[in-house]
Design a protein around this motif. Structure first.
Motif, short mmCIF file in Angstrom:
data_model
loop_
_atom_site.label_atom_id
_atom_site.label_comp_id
_atom_site.label_asym_id
_atom_site.label_seq_id
_atom_site.Cartn_x
_atom_site.Cartn_y
_atom_site.Cartn_z
N THR A 281 0.83 -1.20 0.00
CA THR A 281 0.00 0.00 0.00
C THR A 281 0.87 1.25 0.00
O THR A 281 0.62 2.20 -0.76
N VAL A 282 1.89 1.27 0.85
CA VAL A 282 2.80 2.41 0.90
C VAL A 282 3.52 2.56 -0.45
O VAL A 282 3.66 3.68 -0.96
N LEU A 283 3.97 1.47 -1.03
CA LEU A 283 4.63 1.53 -2.34
C LEU A 283 3.69 2.09 -3.41
O LEU A 283 4.10 2.88 -4.26
N ALA A 284 2.43 1.68 -3.37
CA ALA A 284 1.47 2.16 -4.36
C ALA A 284 1.20 3.66 -4.21
O ALA A 284 0.99 4.35 -5.20
N ILE A 285 1.23 4.14 -2.97
CA ILE A 285 1.01 5.57 -2.73
C ILE A 285 2.23 6.38 -3.13
O ILE A 285 2.13 7.40 -3.81
N ARG A 286 3.40 5.92 -2.72
CA ARG A 286 4.63 6.69 -2.99
C ARG A 286 5.13 6.56 -4.40
O ARG A 286 5.68 7.51 -4.96
N TYR A 287 5.00 5.37 -4.99
CA TYR A 287 5.51 5.12 -6.34
C TYR A 287 4.41 4.49 -7.20
O TYR A 287 4.42 3.28 -7.42
N VAL B 276 4.26 -12.53 -19.25
CA VAL B 276 4.10 -13.79 -19.97
C VAL B 276 2.67 -14.31 -19.96
O VAL B 276 2.29 -15.09 -20.83
N LEU B 277 1.85 -13.87 -19.01
CA LEU B 277 0.45 -14.29 -18.98
C LEU B 277 -0.41 -13.51 -19.96
O LEU B 277 -1.57 -13.83 -20.16
N ARG B 278 0.16 -12.46 -20.56
CA ARG B 278 -0.54 -11.60 -21.52
C ARG B 278 -1.74 -10.90 -20.91
O ARG B 278 -2.73 -10.65 -21.59
N ILE B 279 -1.66 -10.60 -19.61
CA ILE B 279 -2.67 -9.78 -18.95
C ILE B 279 -1.93 -8.63 -18.26
O ILE B 279 -0.76 -8.75 -17.91
N GLU B 280 -2.63 -7.51 -18.09
CA GLU B 280 -2.04 -6.39 -17.38
C GLU B 280 -2.02 -6.71 -15.88
O GLU B 280 -3.05 -7.09 -15.32
N THR B 281 -0.87 -6.53 -15.26
CA THR B 281 -0.76 -6.77 -13.82
C THR B 281 -0.04 -5.61 -13.16
O THR B 281 0.83 -4.97 -13.74
N THR B 282 -0.41 -5.37 -11.91
CA THR B 282 0.27 -4.39 -11.07
C THR B 282 1.01 -5.16 -9.97
O THR B 282 0.93 -6.38 -9.90
N ARG B 283 1.68 -4.42 -9.09
CA ARG B 283 2.37 -5.08 -7.98
C ARG B 283 1.41 -5.91 -7.14
O ARG B 283 1.72 -7.02 -6.73
#
Length: 90
Positions: free
Chosen positions: A25-31, A39-46
């Protein structure tokens, strides 16, 4: 909470999961990041990659228990390798 039969390994497991959620959560807020396609050909986030890692690790541990037995430290090493691969290539 004695009825739940809490042990130190169980408490440590849930504390680590909670700490991971706080860190991510902190990483998503700060960065903030943009989703990427791996390789799964789907969009992914952390967060998506963390969820895939936790779900895959659960299946690795269940399969290890069913096929090998209770020697879980080796399964932990496999899970760490799996996590590194997911965060690198997915």
């Amino acid at each position: 909470m004695a009825w739940m039969a809490w042990t130190w390994p169980t408490a440590a497991f849930f504390l680590i999961i909670a700490a991971l959620l706080v860190v991510f959560t902190v990483l998503a807020i700060r960065y903030p990041e943009t989703p990427r396609v791996g390789v799964l050909r789907i969009e992914t986030t952390r967060g998506d990659r963390l969820f895939i890692t936790l779900l895959g690790s659960a299946f690795i541990n269940l399969a290890w228990l069913g096929l090998v037995g209770a020697n879980q430290p080796v399964a932990l090493i496999l899970c760490l390798i799996f996590a590194a691969a997911v965060f690198r290539w997915v």
